[in-house]
Design an enzyme around this catalytic site. Sequence first.
Site, PDB file in Angstrom:
ATOM      1  N   ALA A  92       0.805  -1.215   0.000  1.00 18.92           N
ATOM      2  CA  ALA A  92       0.000   0.000   0.000  1.00 18.92           C
ATOM      3  C   ALA A  92       0.842   1.270   0.000  1.00 18.92           C
ATOM      4  O   ALA A  92       0.405   2.305  -0.496  1.00 18.92           O
ATOM      5  CB  ALA A  92      -0.958   0.005   1.181  1.00 18.92           C
ATOM      6  N   THR A  93       2.041   1.201   0.535  1.00 25.69           N
ATOM      7  CA  THR A  93       2.903   2.386   0.484  1.00 25.69           C
ATOM      8  C   THR A  93       3.147   2.756  -0.973  1.00 25.69           C
ATOM      9  O   THR A  93       3.009   3.930  -1.364  1.00 25.69           O
ATOM     10  CB  THR A  93       4.243   2.129   1.208  1.00 25.69           C
ATOM     11  OG1 THR A  93       3.958   1.811   2.580  1.00 25.69           O
ATOM     12  CG2 THR A  93       5.165   3.330   1.141  1.00 25.69           C
ATOM     13  N   ASN A 172      -5.872   3.358  10.712  1.00 29.32           N
ATOM     14  CA  ASN A 172      -5.091   2.261  11.269  1.00 29.32           C
ATOM     15  C   ASN A 172      -4.834   2.443  12.750  1.00 29.32           C
ATOM     16  O   ASN A 172      -4.439   1.517  13.430  1.00 29.32           O
ATOM     17  CB  ASN A 172      -3.745   2.155  10.529  1.00 29.32           C
ATOM     18  CG  ASN A 172      -3.029   3.486  10.446  1.00 29.32           C
ATOM     19  OD1 ASN A 172      -3.593   4.475   9.996  1.00 29.32           O
ATOM     20  ND2 ASN A 172      -1.795   3.531  10.907  1.00 29.32           N
ATOM     21  N   GLN A 200      -7.082  -0.588   5.786  1.00 25.33           N
ATOM     22  CA  GLN A 200      -7.689  -1.154   6.997  1.00 25.33           C
ATOM     23  C   GLN A 200      -9.155  -1.536   6.791  1.00 25.33           C
ATOM     24  O   GLN A 200      -9.738  -2.231   7.625  1.00 25.33           O
ATOM     25  CB  GLN A 200      -7.577  -0.150   8.158  1.00 25.33           C
ATOM     26  CG  GLN A 200      -6.153   0.167   8.558  1.00 25.33           C
ATOM     27  CD  GLN A 200      -5.419  -1.002   9.206  1.00 25.33           C
ATOM     28  OE1 GLN A 200      -6.033  -1.944   9.710  1.00 25.33           O
ATOM     29  NE2 GLN A 200      -4.098  -0.950   9.196  1.00 25.33           N
ATOM     30  N   SER A 220      -3.539  -3.614   0.693  1.00 26.33           N
ATOM     31  CA  SER A 220      -2.289  -4.299   0.994  1.00 26.33           C
ATOM     32  C   SER A 220      -2.541  -5.746   1.421  1.00 26.33           C
ATOM     33  O   SER A 220      -3.475  -6.010   2.192  1.00 26.33           O
ATOM     34  CB  SER A 220      -1.561  -3.549   2.108  1.00 26.33           C
ATOM     35  OG  SER A 220      -0.384  -4.236   2.467  1.00 26.33           O
ATOM     36  N   HIS A 222      -0.729  -7.847   3.399  1.00 21.15           N
ATOM     37  CA  HIS A 222      -0.433  -8.314   4.759  1.00 21.15           C
ATOM     38  C   HIS A 222      -1.335  -7.717   5.829  1.00 21.15           C
ATOM     39  O   HIS A 222      -1.169  -7.989   7.014  1.00 21.15           O
ATOM     40  CB  HIS A 222       1.048  -8.085   5.106  1.00 21.15           C
ATOM     41  CG  HIS A 222       1.427  -6.665   5.392  1.00 21.15           C
ATOM     42  ND1 HIS A 222       1.646  -6.196   6.658  1.00 21.15           N
ATOM     43  CD2 HIS A 222       1.622  -5.608   4.571  1.00 21.15           C
ATOM     44  CE1 HIS A 222       1.983  -4.915   6.615  1.00 21.15           C
ATOM     45  NE2 HIS A 222       1.978  -4.532   5.352  1.00 21.15           N
ATOM     46  N   THR A 261       8.570  -7.385 -13.087  1.00 17.04           N
ATOM     47  CA  THR A 261       8.045  -8.756 -13.111  1.00 17.04           C
ATOM     48  C   THR A 261       7.084  -8.959 -11.947  1.00 17.04           C
ATOM     49  O   THR A 261       7.397  -8.599 -10.810  1.00 17.04           O
ATOM     50  CB  THR A 261       9.216  -9.764 -13.018  1.00 17.04           C
ATOM     51  OG1 THR A 261      10.086  -9.529 -14.115  1.00 17.04           O
ATOM     52  CG2 THR A 261       8.713 -11.196 -13.032  1.00 17.04           C
ATOM     53  N   CYS A 347       7.861   5.703  18.316  1.00 11.49           N
ATOM     54  CA  CYS A 347       9.291   5.779  18.593  1.00 11.49           C
ATOM     55  C   CYS A 347      10.001   6.384  17.392  1.00 11.49           C
ATOM     56  O   CYS A 347      10.167   5.737  16.377  1.00 11.49           O
ATOM     57  CB  CYS A 347       9.860   4.396  18.856  1.00 11.49           C
ATOM     58  SG  CYS A 347       9.155   3.595  20.281  1.00 11.49           S
TER      59      CYS A 347
HETATM   60  C1  LIG Z   1      -0.099  -0.627   6.706  1.00  8.27           C
HETATM   61  C2  LIG Z   1      -0.673   0.558   6.083  1.00  8.27           C
HETATM   62  C3  LIG Z   1      -0.103   1.134   4.941  1.00  8.27           C
HETATM   63  C4  LIG Z   1       1.171   0.617   4.334  1.00  8.27           C
HETATM   64  O1  LIG Z   1       0.977  -0.620   3.712  1.00  8.27           O
HETATM   65  P1  LIG Z   1       2.234  -1.496   3.267  1.00  8.27           P
HETATM   66  O2  LIG Z   1       1.617  -2.556   2.410  1.00  8.27           O
HETATM   67  O3  LIG Z   1       2.815  -2.048   4.526  1.00  8.27           O
HETATM   68  O4  LIG Z   1       3.174  -0.643   2.521  1.00  8.27           O
HETATM   69  C5  LIG Z   1      -0.708   2.237   4.397  1.00  8.27           C
HETATM   70  N1  LIG Z   1      -1.832   2.744   4.920  1.00  8.27           N
HETATM   71  C6  LIG Z   1      -2.426   2.224   5.996  1.00  8.27           C
HETATM   72  C7  LIG Z   1      -3.679   2.819   6.525  1.00  8.27           C
HETATM   73  C8  LIG Z   1      -1.865   1.106   6.636  1.00  8.27           C
HETATM   74  O5  LIG Z   1      -2.437   0.613   7.711  1.00  8.27           O
END
Ligand SMILES: *Cc1c(COP(=O)(O)O)cnc(C)c1O
Length: 423
Positions: A92-93, A172, A200, A220, A222, A261, A347
């Site tokens: 998602a980044t 999030n 989320q 995303s 994960h 790829t 942190c």
């Molecule tokens: C985790 C998260 C991201 C980043 O997703 P990645 O796949 O880890 O790069 C972006 N936006 C929100 C709201 C997230 O919780």
Amino acid sequence: MPESIGMNITQSTKPLPEGVKLPIYMDNHATTPLDPRVLEAMMPYLTGIFGNAASRNHSFGWEAEQAVDKAREQIAKLIGCTAKEIIFTSGATESDNLAIKGVAEMYKEKGNHIITQVTEHKAVLDTCKKLEKQGFRVTYLPVQADGLVDIEDLKRAIDDQTILVSIMYASNEIGVIQPVKEIGALCHEKGIIFHTDAVQAVGKIPVNVQTDNIDLLSLSGHKLYGPKGVGALYVRRRNPRVQLTEQINGGGHERGMRSGTLNVPGIVGLGAACEICMNEMEAEGKREFELREYLKNKLETALDYTQVNGNMEHHLPGNLNMSFVYVEGESLLMGINDIAVSSGSACTSATLEPSYVLKALGLGDDVAHSSIRFGLGRFNTKAEVDYVADKLIDVVQKLRELSPLYEMVKEGIDLTKIEWAAH
Ligand SMILES: *Cc1c(COP(=O)(O)O)cnc(C)c1O
């Protein structure tokens, strides 16, 4: 804090309840474990079926391409779009970067103004900051005390240079669900492209790019029990057709919008994860909501001076963000070190900064520091929630016994009226 106190707090004398293993993972907004069914779907593509989905000349490539096409369908079905509108990314980044920078570059002749909000993920905020350095104007909308953006603020922020609005679907950190449908409708009325970071929300609550008036959507793997390092960007193809300037060049994969790829096993996993969410979302959402309410009620009944953060009506079922006032944040985290949750502190290098999201709701630094984000997920059980609640109650009570502030409040002293001696 003296070592001996920390030890006392962490040590548990009670035997572990049936089925509870330590440490307990309750941080499912940060990442989710891979669902074993997703791994099973991925396995063949990590071993025997290793082809490059762009190889058009042989069956190895065709097999890989077929698997990618299936995943595209699975994702499209979950968010109500067509398979052609899904662009695979590394997460998602990257999706957020591609959406925001891609629109900014493509439509810069039309205008140079972007609107977002202060409580976005850094993937959106830092991207916007970068664009500001390149001459774009960015409005960072404030949020109300409950974490929701005010549509009237958005209306006032729009001008004839506005090309993009980027507002997240669900937070999030505090779990609030933004009025995405209304925001999208407003954007469409004004001819502005609407992007939402829906990491989320997708797979947790119903999301539909048609009824929600979304033009670009980031998701995303994960965060929905799929693998890390894979994600997608939905790019609307009609009413309106959204165009993007590509950010990665080389080979013209993904309709030229994202070369490289394809991560076939990851994509297969993302697809499988979406299908599972599609089938189980309703029941799972209800289960997590009940666990969340149970946790919240148990904590609120046992402890005074707690506060939940964020609008609880428009809220993700698995999220609870709660402040335990008059408890020092670091000691609290140390006391619950067999539970994986997030705190209201971020942190950054050596300093402990209070969360910018909680600060945006108007929380003071100390209250933000004493906040815990519980992220309930698919694999959390009632027994785990009980353990977490009991542990937290125990630790908060012990820390407050040592807290002069809590003592004073209990005695009816108004802390705001005290003049502290300067050291
Ligand atoms: C985790 C998260 C991201 C980043 O997703 P990645 O796949 O880890 O790069 C972006 N936006 C929100 C709201 C997230 O919780």
